[in-house]
Design a protein around this motif. Structure first.
Motif, PDB file in Angstrom:
ATOM      1  N   GLU A 114      30.179  -0.633 -23.027  1.00  0.00           N
ATOM      2  CA  GLU A 114      30.721  -0.091 -21.846  1.00  0.00           C
ATOM      3  C   GLU A 114      29.391  -0.289 -20.840  1.00  0.00           C
ATOM      4  N   LEU A 115      29.275  -1.150 -19.910  1.00  0.00           N
ATOM      5  CA  LEU A 115      28.362  -1.600 -18.973  1.00  0.00           C
ATOM      6  C   LEU A 115      28.806  -0.637 -17.936  1.00  0.00           C
ATOM      7  N   SER A 116      27.860   0.175 -17.308  1.00  0.00           N
ATOM      8  CA  SER A 116      27.785   0.791 -16.052  1.00  0.00           C
ATOM      9  C   SER A 116      27.524  -0.261 -14.900  1.00  0.00           C
ATOM     10  N   ARG A 117      27.723   0.106 -13.752  1.00  0.00           N
ATOM     11  CA  ARG A 117      27.503  -0.943 -12.578  1.00  0.00           C
ATOM     12  C   ARG A 117      25.905  -1.029 -12.731  1.00  0.00           C
ATOM     13  N   GLN A 118      25.436   0.059 -12.844  1.00  0.00           N
ATOM     14  CA  GLN A 118      23.849   0.163 -12.874  1.00  0.00           C
ATOM     15  C   GLN A 118      23.147  -1.023 -13.935  1.00  0.00           C
ATOM     16  N   ASP A 119      23.802  -0.729 -15.120  1.00  0.00           N
ATOM     17  CA  ASP A 119      23.703  -1.441 -16.199  1.00  0.00           C
ATOM     18  C   ASP A 119      23.842  -3.087 -15.711  1.00  0.00           C
ATOM     19  N   TYR A 121      23.778  -4.360 -12.812  1.00  0.00           N
ATOM     20  CA  TYR A 121      23.067  -4.836 -11.854  1.00  0.00           C
ATOM     21  C   TYR A 121      21.494  -5.100 -12.335  1.00  0.00           C
ATOM     22  N   SER A 122      21.307  -4.289 -13.335  1.00  0.00           N
ATOM     23  CA  SER A 122      19.931  -4.595 -13.779  1.00  0.00           C
ATOM     24  C   SER A 122      19.872  -5.683 -14.658  1.00  0.00           C
ATOM     25  N   ILE A 123      20.696  -6.253 -15.274  1.00  0.00           N
ATOM     26  CA  ILE A 123      20.785  -7.717 -15.831  1.00  0.00           C
ATOM     27  C   ILE A 123      20.678  -8.688 -14.523  1.00  0.00           C
ATOM     28  N   LEU A 124      21.627  -8.262 -13.650  1.00  0.00           N
ATOM     29  CA  LEU A 124      21.635  -9.319 -12.450  1.00  0.00           C
ATOM     30  C   LEU A 124      20.258  -9.359 -11.845  1.00  0.00           C
ATOM     31  N   GLU A 125      19.710  -8.400 -11.594  1.00  0.00           N
ATOM     32  CA  GLU A 125      18.282  -8.291 -11.134  1.00  0.00           C
ATOM     33  C   GLU A 125      17.069  -9.039 -11.842  1.00  0.00           C
ATOM     34  N   ALA A 126      17.203  -8.771 -13.264  1.00  0.00           N
ATOM     35  CA  ALA A 126      16.288  -9.183 -14.304  1.00  0.00           C
ATOM     36  C   ALA A 126      16.448 -11.003 -14.050  1.00  0.00           C
ATOM     37  N   SER A 127      17.661 -11.330 -13.865  1.00  0.00           N
ATOM     38  CA  SER A 127      17.873 -12.763 -13.608  1.00  0.00           C
ATOM     39  C   SER A 127      17.526 -13.259 -12.421  1.00  0.00           C
ATOM     40  N   ARG A 128      17.837 -12.680 -11.252  1.00  0.00           N
ATOM     41  CA  ARG A 128      17.199 -13.003  -9.738  1.00  0.00           C
ATOM     42  C   ARG A 128      15.864 -12.967  -9.736  1.00  0.00           C
ATOM     43  N   GLY A 129      15.080 -11.962 -10.686  1.00  0.00           N
ATOM     44  CA  GLY A 129      13.778 -11.892 -10.647  1.00  0.00           C
ATOM     45  C   GLY A 129      13.309 -10.855  -8.976  1.00  0.00           C
ATOM     46  N   ALA A 130      14.543 -10.201  -8.546  1.00  0.00           N
ATOM     47  CA  ALA A 130      14.301  -9.351  -7.427  1.00  0.00           C
ATOM     48  C   ALA A 130      15.278  -8.479  -7.430  1.00  0.00           C
ATOM     49  N   PRO A 131      14.915  -6.931  -6.888  1.00  0.00           N
ATOM     50  CA  PRO A 131      16.039  -5.899  -6.741  1.00  0.00           C
ATOM     51  C   PRO A 131      17.078  -6.529  -5.974  1.00  0.00           C
ATOM     52  N   MET A 132      18.073  -5.756  -5.833  1.00  0.00           N
ATOM     53  CA  MET A 132      19.268  -6.046  -4.783  1.00  0.00           C
ATOM     54  C   MET A 132      18.835  -5.461  -3.655  1.00  0.00           C
TER      55      MET A 132
END
Length: 133
Positions: A114-119, A121-132
């Protein structure tokens, strides 16, 4: 004319190009299937993978984000990495490179994450190396 029914991009928490180049948007708009290859980044997002000198520096941050969620859900890193891909609203289909029946059966556990949107996006931010923004 002939209508395209599918596309086969590489997409994972380490390879975000289909999010950024419009591929997954196109799949959503047209109903085309996104057949995702290398959803575990060639094994680099699996448990036990030891980062190599030529891996992107952000891989450690991605591992940390995946491991945090995996610990919360009593799951494996690879389960969360697959859930990240599967969570996209384009409804991607993951193509797993293994031919080992045990690994294929184990991959089904990703459907229980169960991935919340916050979870997510936390993976996405880790990959991008920057916050949304």
């Amino acid at each position: 004319g002939t209508k395209l029914a599918s596309t086969q991009p590489e997409f994972s928490a380490l390879q975000l190009a289909p999010l950024e180049d419009g591929t997954l948007d196109w799949c959503q708009e047209t109903g085309a299937a996104a057949l995702i290859w290398s959803p575990l980044a060639g094994g680099r997002l699996g448990e036990g993978y030891v980062p190599q000198p030529d891996d992107p520096a952000r891989l450690a941050d991605i591992h940390a984000a995946l491991d945090r969620i995996a610990a919360q859900q009593e799951a494996r890193r690879s389960d969360v990495a697959l859930a990240f891909v599967l969570k996209h609203p384009a409804r991607p289909v993951v193509l797993l490179g293994t031919q080992t029946p045990a690994r294929l059966k184990a991959a089904v556990r990703a459907l229980d994450i169960e991935l919340s949107r916050q979870d997510w996006y936390s993976i996405l931010e880790a990959s991008r190396g920057a916050p949304m923004p």
